[in-house]
Scaffold this motif. Structure first.
Motif, mmCIF file in Angstrom:
data_model
loop_
_atom_site.group_PDB
_atom_site.id
_atom_site.type_symbol
_atom_site.label_atom_id
_atom_site.label_comp_id
_atom_site.label_asym_id
_atom_site.label_seq_id
_atom_site.Cartn_x
_atom_site.Cartn_y
_atom_site.Cartn_z
ATOM 1 N N HIS A 367 6.155 3.594 2.273
ATOM 2 C CA HIS A 367 6.562 2.688 3.348
ATOM 3 C C HIS A 367 6.982 1.335 2.763
ATOM 4 C CE1 HIS A 367 6.402 0.279 7.001
ATOM 5 N NE2 HIS A 367 6.500 1.418 7.658
ATOM 6 N N PRO A 368 8.075 0.747 3.278
ATOM 7 C CA PRO A 368 8.573 -0.514 2.711
ATOM 8 C C PRO A 368 7.555 -1.657 2.705
ATOM 9 C CG PRO A 368 9.988 0.247 4.541
ATOM 10 C CD PRO A 368 8.955 1.302 4.322
ATOM 11 N N LEU A 369 6.596 -1.621 3.620
ATOM 12 C CA LEU A 369 5.610 -2.715 3.708
ATOM 13 C C LEU A 369 4.449 -2.549 2.744
ATOM 14 C CD1 LEU A 369 4.533 -3.639 7.381
ATOM 15 C CD2 LEU A 369 5.151 -5.191 5.538
ATOM 16 N N VAL A 370 4.319 -1.346 2.176
ATOM 17 C CA VAL A 370 3.077 -1.017 1.474
ATOM 18 C C VAL A 370 3.198 -1.238 -0.032
ATOM 19 C CG1 VAL A 370 1.450 0.842 0.952
ATOM 20 C CG2 VAL A 370 2.356 0.577 3.274
ATOM 21 N N GLY A 371 2.358 -2.128 -0.549
ATOM 22 C CA GLY A 371 2.371 -2.444 -1.974
ATOM 23 C C GLY A 371 1.424 -1.591 -2.785
ATOM 24 N N GLU A 372 0.353 -1.152 -2.145
ATOM 25 C CA GLU A 372 -0.607 -0.285 -2.832
ATOM 26 C C GLU A 372 -1.464 0.403 -1.788
ATOM 27 O OE1 GLU A 372 -3.208 -1.111 -6.616
ATOM 28 O OE2 GLU A 372 -4.497 -1.645 -4.941
ATOM 29 N N VAL A 373 -1.816 1.655 -2.075
ATOM 30 C CA VAL A 373 -2.845 2.334 -1.299
ATOM 31 C C VAL A 373 -3.926 2.717 -2.294
ATOM 32 C CG1 VAL A 373 -3.428 4.304 0.157
ATOM 33 C CG2 VAL A 373 -1.138 3.300 0.296
ATOM 34 N N ARG A 374 -5.164 2.385 -1.966
ATOM 35 C CA ARG A 374 -6.259 2.765 -2.873
ATOM 36 C C ARG A 374 -7.449 3.198 -2.025
ATOM 37 N NH1 ARG A 374 -6.078 -2.957 -3.155
ATOM 38 N NH2 ARG A 374 -7.625 -3.718 -1.683
ATOM 39 N N GLY A 375 -8.394 3.839 -2.679
ATOM 40 C CA GLY A 375 -9.591 4.229 -1.958
ATOM 41 C C GLY A 375 -10.437 5.164 -2.782
ATOM 42 N N VAL A 376 -11.652 5.356 -2.293
ATOM 43 C CA VAL A 376 -12.619 6.266 -2.893
ATOM 44 C C VAL A 376 -13.383 6.867 -1.728
ATOM 45 C CG1 VAL A 376 -14.893 6.246 -4.011
ATOM 46 C CG2 VAL A 376 -12.943 5.157 -5.153
ATOM 47 N N LYS A 386 5.616 -8.129 0.910
ATOM 48 C CA LYS A 386 7.031 -8.368 1.125
ATOM 49 C C LYS A 386 7.836 -7.717 0.011
ATOM 50 C CE LYS A 386 9.921 -12.423 1.980
ATOM 51 N NZ LYS A 386 9.857 -13.894 2.018
ATOM 52 N N ASP A 387 7.240 -7.737 -1.196
ATOM 53 C CA ASP A 387 7.943 -7.223 -2.370
ATOM 54 C C ASP A 387 7.003 -6.318 -3.161
ATOM 55 O OD1 ASP A 387 8.991 -6.890 -4.965
ATOM 56 O OD2 ASP A 387 10.165 -8.741 -4.781
ATOM 57 N N LYS A 388 7.316 -5.035 -3.171
ATOM 58 C CA LYS A 388 6.438 -4.069 -3.828
ATOM 59 C C LYS A 388 6.282 -4.367 -5.319
ATOM 60 C CE LYS A 388 7.512 0.014 -0.982
ATOM 61 N NZ LYS A 388 6.333 0.882 -0.887
ATOM 62 N N ALA A 389 7.390 -4.763 -5.958
ATOM 63 C CA ALA A 389 7.369 -4.907 -7.416
ATOM 64 C C ALA A 389 6.529 -6.105 -7.851
ATOM 65 C CB ALA A 389 8.790 -5.041 -7.951
ATOM 66 N N THR A 390 6.693 -7.228 -7.148
ATOM 67 C CA THR A 390 5.958 -8.437 -7.561
ATOM 68 C C THR A 390 4.627 -8.577 -6.827
ATOM 69 O OG1 THR A 390 6.977 -9.796 -5.850
ATOM 70 C CG2 THR A 390 8.143 -9.631 -7.960
ATOM 71 N N ARG A 393 3.332 -11.509 -1.027
ATOM 72 C CA ARG A 393 2.989 -11.338 0.386
ATOM 73 C C ARG A 393 4.038 -11.985 1.285
ATOM 74 N NH1 ARG A 393 -1.559 -7.927 0.442
ATOM 75 N NH2 ARG A 393 -3.147 -8.717 -0.950
ATOM 76 N N TYR A 394 3.961 -11.643 2.555
ATOM 77 C CA TYR A 394 4.646 -12.432 3.587
ATOM 78 C C TYR A 394 3.744 -13.625 3.881
ATOM 79 C CZ TYR A 394 7.966 -8.741 4.982
ATOM 80 O OH TYR A 394 8.973 -7.820 5.032
ATOM 81 N N GLU A 395 3.928 -14.721 3.150
ATOM 82 C CA GLU A 395 3.014 -15.862 3.309
ATOM 83 C C GLU A 395 3.067 -16.431 4.726
ATOM 84 O OE1 GLU A 395 0.765 -16.709 1.235
ATOM 85 O OE2 GLU A 395 1.471 -15.611 -0.551
ATOM 86 N N GLY A 396 1.894 -16.702 5.262
ATOM 87 C CA GLY A 396 1.807 -17.422 6.525
ATOM 88 C C GLY A 396 2.263 -16.656 7.762
ATOM 89 N N ARG A 397 2.508 -15.347 7.629
ATOM 90 C CA ARG A 397 2.980 -14.606 8.787
ATOM 91 C C ARG A 397 1.858 -13.876 9.529
ATOM 92 N NH1 ARG A 397 8.550 -13.332 8.846
ATOM 93 N NH2 ARG A 397 8.094 -12.568 10.941
ATOM 94 N N GLY A 398 0.675 -13.850 8.935
ATOM 95 C CA GLY A 398 -0.432 -13.140 9.578
ATOM 96 C C GLY A 398 -0.134 -11.657 9.766
ATOM 97 N N VAL A 399 0.440 -11.045 8.730
ATOM 98 C CA VAL A 399 0.888 -9.654 8.843
ATOM 99 C C VAL A 399 -0.269 -8.702 9.165
ATOM 100 C CG1 VAL A 399 2.060 -7.777 7.653
ATOM 101 C CG2 VAL A 399 2.751 -10.125 7.233
ATOM 102 N N GLY A 400 -1.404 -8.949 8.519
ATOM 103 C CA GLY A 400 -2.568 -8.090 8.756
ATOM 104 C C GLY A 400 -2.972 -8.105 10.220
#
Ligand SMILES: *Cc1c(COP(=O)(O)O)cnc(C)c1O
Length: 454
Positions: A367-376, A386-390, A393-400
């Motif tokens: 998904h374009p928004l997802v930078g990492e999925v992790r879990g155990v 905002k950018d998977k490679a770097t 974040r979308y600073e100040g947008r309260g994306v969560g």
């Protein structure tokens, strides 16, 4: 907001007139009104408007065996009739607390055979702080007082719990931390690893423990406390290099190690304890949450035999709670553990549902928004960027928070820690319910993205 059920408005009025909710902006909640949860079954909740919601957080990480198990209600009811309360202070005990102590010793890591009971996880950590200092005083080293903890760790909300925790927004209120508690960086590679590999960053983060011990002087350090996997901080699974290096450091210096197992304990990782998952050898383990599947409050501290042997030489431990080892809570915990064992719930997590959830969740990586999925185990985190490679974040947008609201509105509870979405569903979640969870999560990611692009 309009309501299908007129009672919803009434309850919200009661809330705004009389209730102060934990971790809430009182004024904002007054204006918005809380969602009213009225009943639950299995992995599902229902609100007062009749909406069915998949509980991806097992309440607050606690409802391990799922909602609606009559056996626990039955155990509580029977115990209330038999002996609803008695204290354990003045050389008395009752059967449920003794049987529960044994049941916990049976499943705890080897050599951890004693339990001190409390009413919550926070109280478990308060107990830990006092017990650690008492232990070293008995050993003639009263200066070994300082407890090393981690930035962004969570250890509860009492004065000691919030001090041990590394949440700056909690420290800001109430002049915390109290003296004698210091924090080292957390092993959160995604947010703080910079250009380092996860492996190298894990070693760096672990080495901070050694540096702190040397800085303070080992003669002043009593213990190191950590969650095997940080929960409230954002389901932070440390790099593979982290725990092995920490174990080397702990072996080198004479300090106690406390595993805060309040979230990881009781099957969350697919093992009984997070310490089993990582092969850790704690001297103490804080427990709560899954201990009773949240059906009734209870926490505790599981203590290693060698530590108990020292405490045995120290006279009275001047600490305890009115509700330490409460008989009704103990009866419920015993029944909860019995069900977990008999229905092989943790085995099923280990063999089936954890691998399945982890595989399905990782599919969201595209998904374009997802930078990492992790879990155990049945813990998962999705990093929104905002950018998977770097990893920017979308600073100040309260994306969560945007994503969390979409989840609520689409029948899924997923929590947001900043821009990290986290899940910890009941351990009894089925593969079909995992499919539903992941499908809803993807839909909410799409909706969130459309807001950001719009
Ligand atoms: C929830 C939690 C606590 C605090 O437990 P309470 O029962 O809320 O006091 C402590 N440690 C960890 C890791 C937790 O997740």
């Amino acid at each position: 907001m309009t309501h299908k059920n007129p009672q919803t408005r009434e309850w919200q009025t009661l809330s705004s007139d009389h209730h102060l909710a934990p971790f809430s902006d009182f004024k904002q909640l007054k204006e918005k009104g809380p969602r009213i949860i009225t009943h639950a079954k299995g992995v599902y909740l229902w609100d007062s408007e009749g909406n069915q919601i998949l509980d991806g957080m097992a309440g607050l990480w606690c409802v391990a065996i799922g909602y609606g198990r009559d056996e626990l209600a039955e155990a509580a009811s029977q115990q209330m009739r038999e002996l609803p309360y008695y204290n354990l202070f003045f050389q008395t005990a009752h059967p449920p607390v003794l049987e529960l102590s044994k049941a916990i010793a049976d499943i705890a890591p080897e050599g951890m055979n004693h339990v001190f009971f409390t009413g919550s996880g926070s109280e478990g950590n308060d107990t830990m702080l006092r017990m650690v200092r008492h232990y070293w005083a008995i050993k003639g080293q009263p200066n070994k007082k300082t407890i090393i903890s981690r930035v962004n760790g969570y250890h509860g909300s009492t004065v000691a719990g919030a001090s041990l925790g590394g949440m700056t927004y909690m420290h800001e209120q109430g002049d915390l931390p109290i003296p004698g508690i210091v924090h080292i960086p957390q092993p959160y590679w995604f947010a703080e690893g910079g250009d380092m590999t996860p492996e190298a960053f894990g070693i760096w983060a672990a080495n901070q423990l050694e540096e702190k011990i040397l800085e303070l002087g080992v003669d002043n350090v009593g213990a190191f406390i950590a969650e095997p996997i940080q929960g409230a901080g954002g389901v932070i699974v440390p790099p593979d290099s982290y725990w092995p290096r920490i174990k080397e450091i702990l072996a080198k210096y004479d300090i106690l190690f406390v595993a805060d197992e309040v979230i990881c304990g009781f099957g969350r990782t697919g093992e009984w304890f997070g310490s089993d998952f990582y092969g850790l050898k704690p001297d103490m383990m804080t427990i709560a949450k899954g201990l009773t599947s949240g059906y009734i409050p209870m926490g505790g501290l599981v203590v290693r035999d060698e530590v108990v042997a020292v405490l045995n030489e120290g006279g009275d431990f001047n600490h305890g709670f009115t509700y330490s080892g409460h008989p009704v809570a103990a009866a419920v915990a015993l029944e909860n553990i019995r069900i977990m064992r008999e229905e092989k719930i943790i085995q099923r997590v280990h063999e089936k549902t954890a691998p399945y959830l982890q595989k399905r969740l990782r599919e969201l990586s595209d998904h374009p928004l997802v930078g990492e999925v992790r879990g155990v185990g049945l813990l998962g985190a999705i990093e929104l960027v905002k950018d998977k490679a770097t990893r920017a974040r979308y600073e100040g947008r309260g994306v969560g928070m945007i994503c969390r609201q979409f989840c609520f509105d689409n029948g899924l509870i997923m929590r947001a820690v900043g821009d990290t979405m986290i899940i910890a569903p009941p351990l009894v979640i089925s593969e079909a319910e995992i499919d539903e969870l992941v499908a809803k999560a993807r839909k909410c990611l799409d909706l969130t993205l459309s807001v950001l692009e719009g």
